[in-house]
Design a protein around this motif. Sequence first.
Motif, short mmCIF file in Angstrom:
data_model
loop_
_atom_site.label_atom_id
_atom_site.label_comp_id
_atom_site.label_asym_id
_atom_site.label_seq_id
_atom_site.Cartn_x
_atom_site.Cartn_y
_atom_site.Cartn_z
N HIS A 184 0.85 -1.19 0.00
CA HIS A 184 0.00 0.00 0.00
C HIS A 184 0.88 1.23 0.00
N PHE A 185 1.29 1.65 -1.20
CA PHE A 185 2.28 2.72 -1.33
C PHE A 185 2.10 3.42 -2.67
N GLY A 186 2.18 4.74 -2.67
CA GLY A 186 2.11 5.50 -3.90
C GLY A 186 0.69 5.90 -4.25
N SER A 213 -12.46 5.32 -12.61
CA SER A 213 -11.01 5.20 -12.45
C SER A 213 -10.57 3.82 -11.98
N PRO A 214 -11.27 3.17 -11.04
CA PRO A 214 -10.80 1.87 -10.57
C PRO A 214 -10.65 0.82 -11.67
N TYR A 215 -11.22 1.07 -12.83
CA TYR A 215 -11.19 0.06 -13.89
C TYR A 215 -9.86 0.01 -14.63
N TRP A 216 -8.87 0.80 -14.20
CA TRP A 216 -7.50 0.52 -14.66
C TRP A 216 -7.04 -0.81 -14.07
N ALA A 217 -7.78 -1.32 -13.11
CA ALA A 217 -7.54 -2.68 -12.63
C ALA A 217 -7.63 -3.68 -13.78
N SER A 218 -8.27 -3.28 -14.88
CA SER A 218 -8.38 -4.14 -16.05
C SER A 218 -7.03 -4.62 -16.55
N LEU A 250 -19.95 -3.02 -9.11
CA LEU A 250 -18.96 -2.04 -9.56
C LEU A 250 -17.78 -1.97 -8.61
N LEU A 251 -16.62 -1.72 -9.16
CA LEU A 251 -15.44 -1.45 -8.34
C LEU A 251 -15.61 -0.08 -7.69
N SER A 252 -15.45 -0.02 -6.39
CA SER A 252 -15.64 1.23 -5.66
C SER A 252 -14.38 2.07 -5.71
N LEU A 253 -14.54 3.34 -5.37
CA LEU A 253 -13.40 4.25 -5.27
C LEU A 253 -12.80 4.11 -3.88
N GLY A 254 -11.73 3.35 -3.78
CA GLY A 254 -11.11 3.13 -2.49
C GLY A 254 -10.16 1.96 -2.55
N TRP A 255 -10.10 1.22 -1.46
CA TRP A 255 -9.17 0.09 -1.35
C TRP A 255 -10.00 -1.19 -1.24
N TYR A 256 -10.59 -1.44 -0.08
CA TYR A 256 -11.56 -2.53 0.00
C TYR A 256 -12.92 -1.95 -0.38
N GLY A 257 -13.55 -1.22 0.51
CA GLY A 257 -14.72 -0.45 0.12
C GLY A 257 -14.31 0.97 -0.21
N PRO A 258 -15.26 1.89 -0.27
CA PRO A 258 -14.94 3.29 -0.54
C PRO A 258 -14.00 3.86 0.53
N THR A 312 -6.36 2.88 -5.94
CA THR A 312 -7.69 2.33 -6.24
C THR A 312 -7.68 1.46 -7.49
N TYR A 313 -6.53 1.38 -8.18
CA TYR A 313 -6.41 0.45 -9.30
C TYR A 313 -6.18 -0.99 -8.82
N ARG A 314 -5.91 -1.14 -7.55
CA ARG A 314 -5.92 -2.42 -6.85
C ARG A 314 -5.14 -3.53 -7.56
N PHE A 315 -5.86 -4.53 -8.11
CA PHE A 315 -5.18 -5.72 -8.63
C PHE A 315 -4.45 -5.48 -9.94
#
Length: 630
Positions: A271-273, A345-350, A324-332, A277-280
């Motif tokens: 958890h750095f940088g 934005s979270p859909y850069w997880a794609s 939907l992917l939320s704006l945050g880490w786990y939840g919002p 919210t792009y997560r995985f």
Amino acid sequence: MTAHLQLLPDDRELSPYTGYTRDHWEAAADGLLRAAWRWATPRGALLDLPGPPSRSGVRSDGLEGYARTFLAAGFRTAGAGGKDPDGMLERYADGLAAGTATPGRDDTESWPLILDHHVQGQPMVESASVALGLRLTRPWLWDRLDAGVQDRAEEWLRGALRHIPAPNNWYFFPYAVAGFLESVGRGDAETARARERAEELLESWYRGQGWYADGDGRAFDHYNGWALHLYPMLDAHLAGDAERLTHHGARLREHLESHALLFGGDGAPIHFGRSLTYRFAAGAAVALGALTGNTPLSAGASRRVISGCLKHFLDRGAVGEDGLLSLGWYGPHASTLQAYSGPASPYWASKAFAALLAPAGHALWTAAEEPAPVETADRVLALPGPGLLIQSTRADGIVRLHNHGSDHVRPHEGEAAAAEDPHYGRLAYSTRTGPTSAANTADNHLAVEMAGVPSVRRRIHPLGAGGGDGWGWAASWHRPVFGKGPEMAPGLRVESVTVARGPYELRVHRVIGAPPGARVTLTGWATGRDDEVASVLEPLFGWSEREEVRAPEGTAYTPWARMPRLAAAAEGTGVYVALAALTGGGVGSGTAEAVSEVRPADAGVEVQWADDGTVTRIGFDPVTVTVEQG
């Protein structure tokens, strides 16, 4: 898991650690796409996901929804040889035709124009995902479009080649556009210039050990994996360019030597940088390494890392009841976000779904899962180029990243050019904790206080990093900056050294030029009331007070947090030594007894470890760290 993500039962025979197979990845992609498309405009040019808009505005956010989900659809369809069970490509084709019909118009479907990054830049970011989506699905989408739609799409995309990107990884957005245009026979001098410029800048940003700075400054973070390695490697792979695959592949392999260590035993990335919210998406580089064969990991270990990361977030509420992917880490979680973060934005997880480019018979999917690097041994790895120190412990699966070189301060900015950034300014980050918000007491921070106002750490100047068998160190200095009153105190400087050994972090600070009446404080890791991990901070030298402080706004991991804090009066020059630990399952429970003696020595300190009598010597002028075996 929501109703939108209907995954198969775990396969613990093939995947004993996560239970995930390629079928699980396809199902996750399909579920995320189906849920997002419920919010499409009538002709599908924009996906207006619910939520507060980003600073770029609603229309740009809608394009973001189209582009970033298209990237997932592209990986999913290309990896399946064109199979498209939900008919997604027809929707994206219709959306492309509608969005490029009258770009810039304020109507239901039109895409915004691509302009300079400082004017209305976000569409340039999204152009790269549109271009990659088209390149990945060319036989089933682009080649079937009317010539007029193709021409309109090209003209819209060329806006990325004709406008100014942000001075960082953004240069790879026109690079991706140019790569697509060249792949369909529409290349020219304009596309060649965009590609050459990005490659030239990438070389100038290389700092060794597979790490790039994200621009001319010293920002080192997840953008290394999901941008600076991904775009050139994916382009070379799709083009079958052996020369560039060799060059970028060697860099990717070296990067994965350290990047693969930044995933915890529970699958969490460090958890750095920014853009967390792009997560995985953090697993994208691992997937790309496995796909192209440029990785130090076995196929089974690669799948363990990327599936562990995907599962980590799906199991912890990153996808809401609406699918939907939320704006945050786990939840919002608002403090995880940046001003450019919008509902899509979270859909850069794609980008993680690049793993699906490996077909079903690829070893990434057929090999049995093997342990992730954190699960095989305790590790300490120093990265002198970026000024980072990685420390992981097998017993509790926690990875810690000690930051002595990454600050996200742009080269033209001064020491006090911006407010504190909790995502870069702290001394350490982990896979089990997040930084406290800027409104609360800062975790993992050495502050000089003047008139009750604590300093922040902005520009970080690395002083070196190294180590040996089972231990490592990194050091830096910074000029304390104050948000209230005078911005700085003349002559005030803080030098910081972290030595990692097993689960322990020896934190040594030399404060120079503290004015009369000043005070110094040091905080440890921020954890929740019911966390399974423990945060310990033991005073060893120079400290006179200790207490526990609270962060009511919590972190991305817990809604409420607390942390240990040490304090002492300061004037002139002083050295302060503490021993910190973030541990789980009883690991490191004897922190207070881990060090048997601390003594001053030659403008520094000597620390003797209780377990084997080893002595660690930290000197200043210049900073040196040596070890004498007991």
